[in-house]
Motif scaffolding. Structure first.
Motif, short mmCIF file in Angstrom:
data_model
loop_
_atom_site.label_atom_id
_atom_site.label_comp_id
_atom_site.label_asym_id
_atom_site.label_seq_id
_atom_site.Cartn_x
_atom_site.Cartn_y
_atom_site.Cartn_z
N TYR A 1 7.54 5.42 3.63
CA TYR A 1 8.33 7.11 2.47
C TYR A 1 7.52 5.99 1.47
O TYR A 1 7.94 6.92 0.25
CB TYR A 1 8.82 7.43 2.72
CG TYR A 1 9.34 8.76 1.90
CD1 TYR A 1 8.53 9.83 2.19
CD2 TYR A 1 10.82 8.76 1.11
CE1 TYR A 1 8.88 10.52 1.14
CE2 TYR A 1 10.50 9.51 0.48
CZ TYR A 1 10.07 10.20 0.32
OH TYR A 1 9.87 11.68 -0.33
N ASN A 2 8.47 5.17 1.23
CA ASN A 2 8.35 3.80 -0.67
C ASN A 2 7.06 3.43 -0.76
O ASN A 2 6.81 2.88 -1.56
CB ASN A 2 9.70 3.07 -0.39
CG ASN A 2 10.99 3.21 0.19
OD1 ASN A 2 10.53 4.67 -0.98
ND2 ASN A 2 12.00 3.03 0.62
N LYS B 1 5.63 2.43 -3.37
CA LYS B 1 6.33 2.71 -4.87
C LYS B 1 7.05 1.57 -4.87
O LYS B 1 7.43 1.01 -4.14
CB LYS B 1 7.35 3.94 -4.57
CG LYS B 1 6.70 5.95 -4.42
CD LYS B 1 7.69 6.47 -3.30
CE LYS B 1 7.35 7.56 -2.84
NZ LYS B 1 7.72 8.12 -2.15
N SER C 1 2.56 9.33 3.56
CA SER C 1 2.41 8.90 2.34
C SER C 1 1.00 9.46 2.11
O SER C 1 0.62 9.45 0.84
CB SER C 1 2.68 8.13 1.89
OG SER C 1 0.87 7.08 3.22
N GLY D 1 15.81 -0.58 0.71
CA GLY D 1 15.14 0.53 0.51
C GLY D 1 14.85 1.89 1.04
O GLY D 1 14.86 2.98 1.54
N PHE E 1 10.56 0.16 -5.77
CA PHE E 1 12.05 0.19 -5.84
C PHE E 1 12.81 -1.16 -5.44
O PHE E 1 14.13 -1.21 -5.27
CB PHE E 1 12.17 1.29 -4.00
CG PHE E 1 11.58 0.38 -3.06
CD1 PHE E 1 13.02 -0.87 -2.07
CD2 PHE E 1 10.86 0.03 -2.66
CE1 PHE E 1 11.90 -1.55 -1.14
CE2 PHE E 1 9.86 -0.57 -1.30
CZ PHE E 1 10.75 -1.22 -0.60
N CYS F 1 17.07 5.32 1.58
CA CYS F 1 17.95 6.42 0.75
C CYS F 1 18.55 7.32 1.24
O CYS F 1 17.82 7.88 2.04
CB CYS F 1 16.84 6.88 -0.29
SG CYS F 1 17.27 7.64 -1.28
N SER G 1 11.51 4.80 6.45
CA SER G 1 11.85 4.91 4.28
C SER G 1 10.86 3.29 4.78
O SER G 1 10.25 3.60 3.21
CB SER G 1 13.29 3.78 4.88
OG SER G 1 13.73 4.89 4.93
#
Length: 196
Positions: A107-108, A111, A165, A118, A113, A120, A104
């Protein structure tokens, strides 16, 4: 895509242990190139990757990625467009976090958030899918702390984390050296699949 100009790096400057690793190093790599750097221990292979990734800063010269000078950019800012897998499987993951938390965070990366979690839940299916490609059973253990995984499992996870990413540049530092032959083959196949 990557251009290095007049790169210089000296360790222990002005001491009896002074060592010049790079002096006026120049090269460029085109988009889509796969480059292997070969050299003996202490030749500067890892130091070069550290300079490109930002964990070391050059004494002089420039490092440009996609036309942008990143020479003085801090390492955490470079992670938005540079992925890295280390020789030591312990360095690419956070051992006190679960597999789900590690994925996570990766992946973030880059970005926004906010202050919410963090993690989802809607990404769980995607994470299970990419983990199943490893054939290591990690997709059924998302809530396992990464520190409990074997070295091979951690290295495979580290590769996923570094590529999730879609970075512009992927740095692999002897990333299969500590793995058994079967896991090493799996990692190499993942490299080919994601970066061919």
């Amino acid at each position: 895509m990557l251009q290095i100009k007049n790169l210089q790096k000296v360790f222990n400057k002005d001491t009896v242990n002074e060592k010049t690793v790079f002096k006026n190093l120049n090269f460029h790599i085109n988009k889509g190139d796969f480059i292997t750097i070969v050299g003996s221990n202490g030749a500067g292979k890892s130091s070069l990757l550290n300079l490109i990734s930002g964990s070391l800063l050059p004494d002089s010269g420039s490092i440009n990625l996609n036309g942008r000078d990143i020479s003085k950019l801090l390492e955490y800012k470079r992670t938005k467009f540079i992925g890295r897998v280390f020789q030591n499987p312990a360095l690419g993951t956070s051992p006190s976090m679960t597999i789900l938390e590690n994925l996570s965070m990766a992946y973030n990366k880059g970005k926004k958030f906010g202050l919410s979690s963090g993690i989802c839940k809607k990404n769980t299916g995607f994470f299970k899918e990419i983990l199943s490609n490893l054939s290591l059973g990690l997709e059924d253990n998302l809530n396992t702390k990464v520190g409990l995984l074997s070295g091979g499992q951690r290295q495979a996870l580290s590769l996923l984390i570094s590529t999730i990413s879609n970075p512009d540049l992927l740095l692999l530092d002897e990333h299969t050296a500590a793995l058994d032959p079967k896991t090493s083959e799996t990692i190499i196949e993942l490299n080919k699949k994601n970066y061919s």
